[in-house]
Design a protein around this motif. Structure first.
Motif, PDB file in Angstrom:
ATOM      1  N   THR A  83       0.488  -1.047   0.218  1.00 14.99           N
ATOM      2  CA  THR A  83       0.092  -0.068  -0.336  1.00 14.99           C
ATOM      3  C   THR A  83       0.859   1.177   0.066  1.00 14.99           C
ATOM      4  N   PRO A  85       4.483   3.549  -0.962  1.00 16.09           N
ATOM      5  CA  PRO A  85       5.059   5.048  -2.872  1.00 16.09           C
ATOM      6  C   PRO A  85       5.840   3.865  -3.206  1.00 16.09           C
ATOM      7  N   VAL A  92      -2.674  -1.371  -4.623  1.00 16.54           N
ATOM      8  CA  VAL A  92      -3.873  -0.200  -4.432  1.00 16.54           C
ATOM      9  C   VAL A  92      -4.305   0.030  -5.743  1.00 16.54           C
ATOM     10  N   ASP A  93      -3.271  -0.302  -7.141  1.00 18.11           N
ATOM     11  CA  ASP A  93      -3.100  -0.385  -8.581  1.00 18.11           C
ATOM     12  C   ASP A  93      -4.478  -1.801  -8.634  1.00 18.11           C
ATOM     13  N   ARG A 111      -5.995   6.167   7.201  1.00 16.37           N
ATOM     14  CA  ARG A 111      -4.999   6.946   8.281  1.00 16.37           C
ATOM     15  C   ARG A 111      -4.739   7.461   8.506  1.00 16.37           C
ATOM     16  N   SER A 124       0.381   6.328   3.057  1.00 14.25           N
ATOM     17  CA  SER A 124      -0.107   5.079   2.212  1.00 14.25           C
ATOM     18  C   SER A 124      -1.307   5.140   1.586  1.00 14.25           C
ATOM     19  N   ARG A 125      -1.450   4.590   0.447  1.00 12.03           N
ATOM     20  CA  ARG A 125      -2.298   4.041   0.043  1.00 12.03           C
ATOM     21  C   ARG A 125      -3.840   3.958   0.396  1.00 12.03           C
ATOM     22  N   GLN A 126      -3.606   3.039   0.702  1.00 12.34           N
ATOM     23  CA  GLN A 126      -4.434   1.945   0.966  1.00 12.34           C
ATOM     24  C   GLN A 126      -5.873   2.399   1.038  1.00 12.34           C
ATOM     25  N   THR A 127      -6.981   1.746   0.470  1.00 17.62           N
ATOM     26  CA  THR A 127      -8.429   2.498  -0.112  1.00 17.62           C
ATOM     27  C   THR A 127      -9.245   0.887  -0.218  1.00 17.62           C
TER      28      THR A 127
END
Length: 184
Positions: A83, A85, A92-93, A111, A124-127
């Motif tokens: 998650t 960079p 995530v992608d 976050r 963090s890019r979690q979704t």
């Protein structure tokens, strides 16, 4: 084959660990078991895990998510790892590629909670998103962050699943009561 009533209502929950090193056996996956432990302590309704450990390879993550949702019949898939960079962080992608609806509030809340203890939580890019009738939630790859993030969002998960047509997941009220605006 006739299913018993319990088999028919046993939720299948996917636990997908995305880690190059764990998938190669260089170290033992502790994150997937941490998610299962959380679920054992939180859920009181019957459920069974569908687990996988795969490398940080986007086509493999996409294929695993599709299989867990479309073929394994998981109502919920919880991922861990991938998650951040870094170039190899592709979970995530892959989630964004396979989901037809996004639920960005999950990532926003996770976050915000993580930021209280780790200043790098903003990286963090979690979704979360929905593929068909499956909720996919991306978690960071550490047992402490897994518990912290699930504590922050789990109260909404049973209602989300019920809105998608699944039997309601019942929770242990000592861990926190699931929100029930749509319960009868």
């Amino acid at each position: 084959m006739n299913e018993t009533s319990e088999q028919a209502t046993t939720a299948r929950i996917g636990v997908l660990t995305v880690s190059d090193r764990a998938s190669r056996g260089e170290y033992q996956d502790t994150n997937g078991p941490a998610i299962q432990s959380y679920l054992r302590g939180t859920l009181t309704s019957p459920w069974e895990p569908v687990t996988r450990v795969i490398p940080d390879v986007r086509p493999q993550v996409e294929a695993a998510l599709r299989k867990m949702a479309d073929m394994d019949g998981c109502c919920l898939v919880i991922t861990n790892g991938g998650t951040g960079p870094a170039i190899r962080d592709v979970t995530v992608d892959a989630t964004l590629a396979v989901c037809n609806k996004l639920l960005p509030g999950f990532g926003e809340v996770m976050r915000a909670v993580s930021l209280r203890s780790v200043p790098t939580a903003i990286l963090s890019r979690q979704t979360a998103g929905i593929r068909g009738r499956t909720l996919v939630v991306n978690l960071p790859g550490s047992p402490k962050a897994i518990d912290e993030c699930l504590d922050a969002v789990f109260a909404a998960i049973p209602d989300c699943l019920a809105l998608m047509g699944w039997p309601r997941l019942e929770t242990n009220t000592s861990r926190g009561k699931a929100y029930e605006p749509h319960a009868s």
